[in-house]
Each structure stands twice: as structure tokens, then as C-alpha cells.
Write a protein that holds these residues in place. Structure first.
Motif, short mmCIF file in Angstrom:
data_model
loop_
_atom_site.label_atom_id
_atom_site.label_comp_id
_atom_site.label_asym_id
_atom_site.label_seq_id
_atom_site.Cartn_x
_atom_site.Cartn_y
_atom_site.Cartn_z
N THR A 234 5.14 0.85 -2.15
CA THR A 234 4.59 -0.04 -3.18
C THR A 234 5.67 -0.31 -4.23
N THR A 241 12.62 -2.93 0.73
CA THR A 241 11.88 -1.69 0.47
C THR A 241 12.80 -0.57 -0.01
N PHE A 250 4.90 4.54 -8.22
CA PHE A 250 5.05 3.94 -6.89
C PHE A 250 5.08 5.04 -5.83
N ARG A 251 4.90 4.62 -4.58
CA ARG A 251 4.88 5.59 -3.50
C ARG A 251 6.02 5.28 -2.52
#
Length: 277
Positions: A234, A241, A250-251
Motif C-alpha cells: 500500500t 512498489t 503502509f504495509r
């Protein structure tokens, strides 16, 4: 009478004839210079062999003539021979000690070049270097160690981007055209996010932080983790990414190549405190 006058000018004794002959023909005689080998032999010094040297002699009691430069640059640093003082050299010659090299000593093949044998002799021995053996961890064990030593949340601090606030005062340019151009440019520029930060937090930053945490354990320090093993789930922009560029929570997923399932961790990016605050 003329012939008698000329004869009276000639030398009458043997010594005078010899002197006249030397003066007349001595300048016409060719004086041979010394050969190169002879000149080199005069420059050579006497050294004592400390090691067996092929085509030169055996260690212990062998005295040979050697070029001073060869002795200084190669033989003496390699401890192949030692210098013989001039006084001892004269004494050895007076005692009739043989000072010469043995060109047949240690010769295996008479067709082999002397220079090649000397080069081989002076080559440094090649020592065996044992390759570094690394006991690699299995992907499953690496993931277990990551799950144990990596906390659920990893914190980062970044400087937020300050938002421009309208002060209500009109802005004047150099001309009306400049004011119109400035207004159009500002309208077309995308406004930064309210949580935007200078720079970003990348997977390389996360990998570096995780490696520092793993370094406190001997087994965990052997985990091989690269930047490509970490990706944001995320908060990233588009298909990139590898980084996020805003404050928030965030993950990320962490997966060692070969492991069945990844592990997830939270990345919290907070505003960096102002100095002196």
C-alpha cells in the motif's frame, strides 16, 4: 754530396731508431678496446651463495662473481646470496679459492634457456588460497528468523513538504503578461499531497534497517536479504512498489527467494521533528 747530407740526418744508434719508429708508426696503430664481457667482468663483485641456484652453484661455501645491480635488486632481497667484503675477497683470491659460477649445476635440460630458468627460479611461490565457505540458510529458516527478529512496525522519519498558504495579498509581476503567465503556470502545476515528504522511503531503506536488526544474532546475520525481496503493498504510486513518498502507515511484503509465503510488516513514516523543538 746530396746523398751524403741526407744520410747524416738519419739516426745512428739503436735507441734513436727505436724512438723514431715509435713516434712515426705509433699513431697509426689501432688500439683495441676491451670487450663488453671483459668490462662486465671488471664490474662484477664477489658474493657467497646462501641457497642452491641452478647454473650458478650450491649453497654453503660457493663464491661467484655477480653483477652489482642483480645482487642489489634480486639476489640480496631474496636472500639467495650475501655480500663478500673487499678485504675478504682479496684474501680468497690470494688463497686461490675458486670464484666462478658452475653453469652445469642443477641443469635438467641443456637445451633450456638460461634466462627462462632464472625467471622460473625467481617467481614467487603460489600459495593455495582456500575458498570461503558460507553455510547458507534455507529459505524457510531465513523466513523464520525474519519473522522473529523483525518487529511488527518499522518507523521512519522524514521531512514533510510545507504547503503554500495564500496570504490574500495580490502578487505583482514585472508586467500584466508576466502575471498571467505565472498564474497559468501555478494552475497547471499539481499541488503536492498534504502528507508529501522530501525524498522517499524505499525498499533499500527497509532492507538496511532489517539487516541492522539481524546483525545482533549470529545465525540471523547470515540471512541474505536484498532490496528486491521487499515490496510495498500500500501507499506506492502506480506500478512502482519500491517506495512511498508520503507520511502515514503502509504495509510491505518480505519474501526470500524459494520461500513459500511472504511475511508482512507495517512501515510507519512520521514527520521529522524540527531541530530545537
Amino acid at each position: 754530396m746530396a746523398s751524403l747530407g741526407r744520410s747524416t740526418l738519419l739516426p745512428q744508434c739503436t735507441s734513436c731508431l727505436r724512438r723514431v719508429t715509435q713516434l712515426t708508426w705509433g699513431s697509426l696503430q689501432q688500439v683495441r678496446g676491451k670487450s663488453k664481457a671483459a668490462r662486465e667482468a671488471e664490474r662484477n663483485i664477489v658474493v657467497k651463495l646462501l641457497q642452491d641456484v641452478p647454473r650458478f652453484g650450491r649453497a654453503g661455501g660457493s663464491y661467484i662473481p655477480l653483477n652489482p645491480a642483480t645482487m642489489r635488486n634480486r639476489w640480496f632481497p631474496s636472500r639467495l646470496a650475501d655480500y663478500v667484503p673487499a678485504v675478504q675477497s682479496k684474501k680468497l683470491r690470494a688463497e686461490g679459492v675458486e670464484i666462478t659460477r658452475d653453469t652445469t649445476f642443477g641443469v635438467r635440460d641443456r637445451l633450456e634457456e638460461v634466462e627462462d630458468e632464472e625467471d622460473d627460479f625467481f617467481q614467487q611461490p603460489k600459495h593455495y588460497v582456500r575458498p570461503i565457505e558460507i553455510d547458507l540458510l534455507s529459505p524457510e529458516r531465513s523466513m523464520e528468523l525474519l519473522n522473529t527478529f523483525v518487529p511488527p512496525t518499522i518507523d521512519f522519519a522524514r521531512q514533510p513538504i510545507e504547503q503554500d498558504k495564500a496570504d490574500g495579498r495580490p502578487r505583482y509581476g514585472a508586467s500584466d503578461a508576466a502575471d498571467i503567465l505565472t498564474a497559468a503556470t501555478m494552475a497547471n502545476q499539481p499541488k503536492p499531497s498534504a502528507n508529501g515528504i522530501y525524498g522517499s522511503v524505499s525498499n533499500a531503506d527497509i532492507a538496511s534497517t532489517i539487516k541492522a536488526a539481524l546483525a545482533h544474532n549470529d545465525e540471523a546475520a547470515r540471512v541474505l536479504l536484498s532490496d528486491g525481496d521487499i515490496s510495498f503493498v500500500t501507499g506506492h504510486e502506480g506500478d512502482d512498489t519500491s517506495r512511498v513518498k508520503q507520511l502515514g502507515m503502509f504495509r510491505v511484503q518480505i519474501q526470500i527467494p524459494g520461500a513459500k509465503e511472504p511475511i508482512t510488516r507495517n512501515i510507519r513514516i512520521r514527520a521529522k521533528a524540527e531541530p530545537g523543538a
